[in-house]
Enzyme design. Structure first.
Site, PDB file in Angstrom:
ATOM      1  N   HIS A  38      -6.437  -7.347   0.050  1.00 28.61           N
ATOM      2  CA  HIS A  38      -6.526  -5.887  -0.549  1.00 28.61           C
ATOM      3  C   HIS A  38      -5.894  -5.648  -1.646  1.00 28.61           C
ATOM      4  CE1 HIS A  38      -7.072  -6.212   3.978  1.00 28.61           C
ATOM      5  NE2 HIS A  38      -7.990  -5.305   4.074  1.00 28.61           N
ATOM      6  N   ASP A  73      -2.878 -10.855  -1.685  1.00 29.38           N
ATOM      7  CA  ASP A  73      -3.463 -10.433  -0.396  1.00 29.38           C
ATOM      8  C   ASP A  73      -4.901 -10.005  -0.633  1.00 29.38           C
ATOM      9  OD1 ASP A  73      -2.394  -8.699   2.224  1.00 29.38           O
ATOM     10  OD2 ASP A  73      -4.202  -7.829   1.592  1.00 29.38           O
ATOM     11  N   HIS A  79       0.733  -1.226   0.016  1.00 27.93           N
ATOM     12  CA  HIS A  79       0.105  -0.058   0.024  1.00 27.93           C
ATOM     13  C   HIS A  79       0.797   1.272   0.051  1.00 27.93           C
ATOM     14  CE1 HIS A  79      -3.642  -2.137   0.526  1.00 27.93           C
ATOM     15  NE2 HIS A  79      -3.377  -2.798   1.740  1.00 27.93           N
ATOM     16  N   ASP A  93      -4.675 -13.056   4.418  1.00 30.43           N
ATOM     17  CA  ASP A  93      -5.914 -12.596   4.848  1.00 30.43           C
ATOM     18  C   ASP A  93      -7.198 -12.952   3.796  1.00 30.43           C
ATOM     19  OD1 ASP A  93      -4.974 -10.682   2.940  1.00 30.43           O
ATOM     20  OD2 ASP A  93      -4.992  -9.123   4.367  1.00 30.43           O
TER      21      ASP A  93
END
Length: 280
Positions: free
Chosen positions: A166, A164, A127, A251
């Site tokens: 995200h 991931d 990120h 995740d």
């Protein structure tokens, strides 16, 4: 040393970047290390020395002003880079060691002295933006490592596969203009950080080098296998990268308390085997 070895890089400094109660803390790494030790797996791996990245290497993806700001905040005892991203007095050393260690592990694979590798590094990076931290991430570990590989070795194409839950908005932003870097992301959507729509495919001369695959909740193992067989495997075979770096977030697992993609351990194992096979 046999080139069939899997390299592993780790440094205790990664445990010093931690904040009790924060979801991104040292327990994540401790759990992996303890599992490797209890199952006697560490002796089967080739230990790669860790090291701090140079400022020049960090500048492959980040501005000098941002690097300086992170260091200053850490020297002052720590704080927050944004609402979610903490740093401690040890975080600059941890984050720069994460970058340098991944670069060197990638270099060993590029040189042929290791067949593949696992970077047990933190803080995470996908990120992080050029001039700011975000979403628990400080520096763009994977993006910097692939750019270093292109600079240091006779490789034509490199790929990042981000598993991931995200979307790796920072990684995409750092590589989307480079036609020699393929970025693939499977991520729950809509979900934090709200980016990663399927219309984002790379820019200008790099068009087609970004493959975003936004996913609805509940897709599970069967859905992931279909996505890999129909989209990801053909894309990787077409691009034919010399090396694949995996941003390995876990995740998307069914037991994650916040996300809902419902991957099982069997599903993760299948994805890992597919990506290892494609890289060989």
């Amino acid at each position: 040393m046999s080139a069939s070895k899997t390299g592993i890089v780790y440094d205790p400094i990664f445990l010093k970047h931690t904040q009790p109660g924060h979801p991104e803390n040292a327990n994540r790494l401790n759990a992996i290390i303890n599992n490797l030790e209890s199952n006697n797996l560490l002796p089967l791996l080739e230990k790669v020395p860790s090291r701090i990245a140079t400022i020049e290497e960090l500048c492959y993806c980040h501005s000098e002003n941002y690097i300086k700001r992170v260091k200053e905040v850490c020297l002052e005892g720590g704080g927050y880079l944004d609402a979610d991203t903490y740093v401690t007095e040890f975080s600059f050393d941890a984050a720069t060691t994460a970058v340098g260690s991944l670069i060197d592990l990638t270099n060993k694979v590029c040189s042929g002295s290791s067949n593949n590798g696992y970077a047990l590094v933190r803080p995470p990076g996908h990120h992080a933006l050029t001039g700011s931290g975000m979403g628990f991430c400080i520096f763009g570990n994977a993006a910097i490592a692939v750019k270093a590989a292109l600079k240091n070795f006779n490789v034509e194409n490199v790929a990042i596969v981000d598993i991931d839950v995200h979307h790796g908005n920072g990684t995409e932003a750092m590589v989307k203009d480079d036609p020699n870097i393929l970025y693939i992301s499977t991520h729950q959507f809509p979900y934090y950080p709200g980016t990663g729509g399927k219309t984002k495919v790379g820019s200008d001369v790099a068009a087609g080098t970004v493959l975003n695959i936004p996913l609805e909740p509940g897709i599970g193992d069967e859905g992931f296998q279909r996505i890999y067989n129909e989209l990801i495997i053909p894309k990787l075979e077409e691009f034919n990268p010399n090396i694949i770096i995996v941003s390995a977030g876990y995740d998307a697992h069914w037991n994650d308390p916040l996300a809902n993609l419902n991957l099982s351990l069997t599903g993760y194992s299948w994805i890992s085997k597919v990506l290892v096979d494609l890289s060989e």
